[in-house]
Design a protein around this motif. Structure first.
Motif, PDB file in Angstrom:
ATOM      1  N   LEU A  68     -56.466  10.867  31.960  1.00 53.11           N
ATOM      2  CA  LEU A  68     -57.598  10.501  30.453  1.00 53.11           C
ATOM      3  C   LEU A  68     -57.139   8.934  30.232  1.00 53.11           C
ATOM      4  N   SER A  69     -55.840   8.766  30.065  1.00 52.84           N
ATOM      5  CA  SER A  69     -55.347   7.426  29.472  1.00 52.84           C
ATOM      6  C   SER A  69     -55.583   6.657  30.401  1.00 52.84           C
ATOM      7  N   ALA A  70     -55.610   6.847  31.827  1.00 57.23           N
ATOM      8  CA  ALA A  70     -55.968   5.903  32.769  1.00 57.23           C
ATOM      9  C   ALA A  70     -57.367   5.665  32.824  1.00 57.23           C
ATOM     10  N   SER A  71     -58.029   6.574  32.544  1.00 59.72           N
ATOM     11  CA  SER A  71     -59.671   6.009  32.567  1.00 59.72           C
ATOM     12  C   SER A  71     -60.171   5.484  31.374  1.00 59.72           C
ATOM     13  N   GLU A  72     -59.629   5.883  30.298  1.00 56.87           N
ATOM     14  CA  GLU A  72     -60.010   5.395  28.793  1.00 56.87           C
ATOM     15  C   GLU A  72     -58.558   4.636  28.292  1.00 56.87           C
ATOM     16  N   ALA A  73     -58.440   3.599  28.904  1.00 58.69           N
ATOM     17  CA  ALA A  73     -56.984   2.501  28.663  1.00 58.69           C
ATOM     18  C   ALA A  73     -57.065   2.297  27.106  1.00 58.69           C
ATOM     19  N   TYR A  74     -58.226   2.168  26.641  1.00 58.86           N
ATOM     20  CA  TYR A  74     -58.561   1.294  25.256  1.00 58.86           C
ATOM     21  C   TYR A  74     -58.669   2.581  24.386  1.00 58.86           C
ATOM     22  N   GLU A  75     -58.427   3.627  24.479  1.00 56.64           N
ATOM     23  CA  GLU A  75     -58.594   4.679  23.479  1.00 56.64           C
ATOM     24  C   GLU A  75     -57.174   5.402  23.382  1.00 56.64           C
ATOM     25  N   PRO A  76     -56.357   4.526  22.656  1.00 57.48           N
ATOM     26  CA  PRO A  76     -55.042   5.567  22.263  1.00 57.48           C
ATOM     27  C   PRO A  76     -54.989   6.845  21.891  1.00 57.48           C
ATOM     28  N   ILE A  77     -56.152   7.036  21.042  1.00 51.04           N
ATOM     29  CA  ILE A  77     -56.177   8.262  20.250  1.00 51.04           C
ATOM     30  C   ILE A  77     -56.161   9.427  21.404  1.00 51.04           C
ATOM     31  N   ILE A  78     -56.566   9.481  22.623  1.00 53.86           N
ATOM     32  CA  ILE A  78     -56.439  10.346  23.402  1.00 53.86           C
ATOM     33  C   ILE A  78     -55.321  10.720  23.894  1.00 53.86           C
ATOM     34  N   ARG A  79     -54.238   9.728  24.152  1.00 56.33           N
ATOM     35  CA  ARG A  79     -52.816  10.075  24.222  1.00 56.33           C
ATOM     36  C   ARG A  79     -52.303  10.483  23.216  1.00 56.33           C
ATOM     37  N   ASN A  80     -52.465  10.041  21.756  1.00 54.23           N
ATOM     38  CA  ASN A  80     -51.644  10.750  20.813  1.00 54.23           C
ATOM     39  C   ASN A  80     -52.025  12.122  20.737  1.00 54.23           C
ATOM     40  N   VAL A  81     -53.347  12.582  20.819  1.00 58.59           N
ATOM     41  CA  VAL A  81     -53.718  14.054  20.924  1.00 58.59           C
ATOM     42  C   VAL A  81     -52.966  14.671  21.747  1.00 58.59           C
ATOM     43  N   VAL A  82     -52.949  14.218  23.082  1.00 55.74           N
ATOM     44  CA  VAL A  82     -52.239  15.013  24.143  1.00 55.74           C
ATOM     45  C   VAL A  82     -50.879  15.178  23.795  1.00 55.74           C
ATOM     46  N   LEU A  83     -49.925  14.217  23.251  1.00 54.63           N
ATOM     47  CA  LEU A  83     -48.736  14.342  22.780  1.00 54.63           C
ATOM     48  C   LEU A  83     -48.572  15.345  21.783  1.00 54.63           C
ATOM     49  N   MET A  84     -49.407  15.395  20.960  1.00 57.84           N
ATOM     50  CA  MET A  84     -49.421  16.262  19.700  1.00 57.84           C
ATOM     51  C   MET A  84     -49.414  17.709  20.323  1.00 57.84           C
ATOM     52  N   VAL A  85     -50.390  18.095  21.163  1.00 59.50           N
ATOM     53  CA  VAL A  85     -50.560  19.248  21.682  1.00 59.50           C
ATOM     54  C   VAL A  85     -49.313  19.566  22.254  1.00 59.50           C
ATOM     55  N   SER A  86     -48.876  18.695  23.166  1.00 60.06           N
ATOM     56  CA  SER A  86     -47.761  19.102  24.043  1.00 60.06           C
ATOM     57  C   SER A  86     -46.479  19.602  23.268  1.00 60.06           C
ATOM     58  N   LYS A  87     -46.253  18.603  22.136  1.00 62.61           N
ATOM     59  CA  LYS A  87     -45.223  18.983  21.063  1.00 62.61           C
ATOM     60  C   LYS A  87     -45.334  20.338  20.313  1.00 62.61           C
ATOM     61  N   MET A  88     -46.813  21.062  20.085  1.00 57.97           N
ATOM     62  CA  MET A  88     -47.036  22.076  19.648  1.00 57.97           C
ATOM     63  C   MET A  88     -46.596  23.139  20.676  1.00 57.97           C
ATOM     64  N   ALA A  89     -46.615  22.919  21.960  1.00 58.32           N
ATOM     65  CA  ALA A  89     -46.610  23.908  22.966  1.00 58.32           C
ATOM     66  C   ALA A  89     -44.778  24.017  23.051  1.00 58.32           C
ATOM     67  N   ARG A  90     -44.017  22.952  22.991  1.00 59.60           N
ATOM     68  CA  ARG A  90     -42.507  22.907  22.986  1.00 59.60           C
ATOM     69  C   ARG A  90     -42.276  23.572  21.705  1.00 59.60           C
ATOM     70  N   ASP A  91     -42.719  23.278  20.511  1.00 57.29           N
ATOM     71  CA  ASP A  91     -42.131  23.998  19.182  1.00 57.29           C
ATOM     72  C   ASP A  91     -42.435  25.702  19.221  1.00 57.29           C
ATOM     73  N   GLU A  92     -43.844  25.879  19.665  1.00 54.32           N
ATOM     74  CA  GLU A  92     -43.980  27.264  19.700  1.00 54.32           C
ATOM     75  C   GLU A  92     -43.102  28.012  20.777  1.00 54.32           C
ATOM     76  N   ALA A  93     -42.573  27.497  21.741  1.00 57.57           N
ATOM     77  CA  ALA A  93     -41.739  28.262  22.493  1.00 57.57           C
ATOM     78  C   ALA A  93     -40.400  28.441  22.060  1.00 57.57           C
ATOM     79  N   MET A  94     -39.943  27.204  21.308  1.00 56.19           N
ATOM     80  CA  MET A  94     -38.780  27.310  20.581  1.00 56.19           C
ATOM     81  C   MET A  94     -38.659  28.328  19.319  1.00 56.19           C
ATOM     82  N   ARG A  95     -39.835  28.318  18.596  1.00 55.60           N
ATOM     83  CA  ARG A  95     -39.808  29.367  17.726  1.00 55.60           C
ATOM     84  C   ARG A  95     -39.805  30.659  18.018  1.00 55.60           C
ATOM     85  N   ILE A  96     -40.481  30.794  19.091  1.00 59.04           N
ATOM     86  CA  ILE A  96     -40.516  32.328  19.547  1.00 59.04           C
ATOM     87  C   ILE A  96     -38.972  32.627  20.224  1.00 59.04           C
TER      88      ILE A  96
END
Length: 342
Positions: A68-96
């Protein structure tokens, strides 16, 4: 067609639909719309994922984010949201697994990779279920980001201030910020625009960019919309804001930037030119026809503004000075994701 191929085809169709949703607009979609659509796509991706471990899910989220970032290089929000969701996945795995959520809290993270353990497979379904719920919660938080940002307005804008803003007709966050300040104080508003014939609220006095220098001695506060905030405190603002900030520094006028937390970009970009969208030059059609094929007129939509020109950022949670922006990075992004994504 195998189940894996069918899933891959569905993900590809969802990605294409998401990109078409962004590109079919004549003008850039509001930042909130881009963030919510990205979250919706990632929730669909999580639902379609057919792996059996958390690591494969995170890898697919990051891989789709790169596409998505390669397709829409001028939209940093896309990358930011992707990284936010990835952190949620890691944090949830650690919490469990009852392990420290932050990678900075325990030395165990130096040699322990919980994403490769056998227990990881047993927890996969629970993490996936909880992650879908967390993305819905993230979507709800995005929906209330504008009212939360507007709550800071009474502390920034005071009685009898003269506030200069930019692109008031294009930023809903800025409009709500001004409306909230009007509930507690009486002040005047000057808006900088390139289209004087636009419909502005009755309380706003529109001027052109060339008039900013003459108006600056009257101005007491400047409030500007934002496209992205970088870790060093610099930011990407609509075209014309750099001139406003330089004039403000000359007259010692404080500059405040209103921005949602999903605009905090965790990766410093040394060259922002790929992120700067070019808009159509505002020249008459007759002249455009004469220039066609003989010259290229570039009109950037954004400008990079250095941290020393900004007094503070009004975010969802607080008003933060530029030098403290980097401290917020670990609240929204995981160190491993930043390492793998870059």
């Amino acid at each position: 067609m195998t189940e894996q191929a069918e899933t891959s085809s569905e993900i590809n169709d969802a990605r294409i639909a998401f990109l078409l949703q962004l590109r079919k607009r004549q003008n850039r979609a509001p930042s909130l719309t881009i963030a919510k659509e990205t979250t919706k796509f990632l929730r669909k991706l999580i639902e379609l994922h057919k792996g059996n471990c958390i690591k494969s899910l995170i890898s697919e989220i990051l891989d789709e984010g790169r596409k998505l970032s390669a397709s829409e290089a001028y939209e940093p929000i896309i990358r930011n949201v992707v990284l936010m969701v990835s952190k949620m996945a890691r944090d949830e795995a650690m919490r469990i697994r009852n392990e420290p959520i932050s990678p900075y809290e325990s030395l165990n993270t130096l040699w322990l990779d919980s994403m490769h353990s056998d227990e990881n497979k047993a927890n996969y379904k629970e993490v996936k279920k909880n992650l879908k719920a967390l993305t819905k919660e993230l979507d709800r938080e995005m929906s209330i980001c504008r009212p939360n940002i507007a709550e800071h307005a009474p502390t920034i804008i005071r009685l009898y201030d003269t506030v200069l803003v930019h692109s008031l007709d294009q930023s809903d966050t800025l409009k709500e910020f001004i409306h909230k300040a009007q509930e507690t104080a009486k002040f005047s508003v000057i808006t900088v625009t390139s289209r004087l014939n636009s419909n502005y609220p009755s309380y706003a006095n529109p001027i052109e960019l060339r008039e900013v220098a003459s108006k600056m001695p009257e101005v007491t506060k400047i409030v500007l919309p934002c496209v992205a905030i970088f870790p060093d405190g610099s930011c990407l603002l609509p075209s014309g804001c750099l001139s406003i900030c330089l004039a403000a520094k000359r007259h010692s006028v404080p500059v405040y930037i209103v921005a949602a937390n999903y605009k905090l970009t965790p990766i410093f970009v040394s060259d922002v030119s790929p992120m700067i969208l070019l808009k159509k030059p505002s020249i008459p059609f007759k002249q455009a026809a004469e220039f066609n094929g003989s010259c290229q007129i570039l009109e950037p939509a954004y400008e990079l503004v250095q941290a020393d020109l900004v007094s503070g950022y009004a975010l969802n949670t607080a008003v933060v000075i530029p030098s403290h922006i980097s401290r917020l990075k670990e609240d929204y992004y995981h160190a491993l994701d930043l390492l793998e994504y870059s």
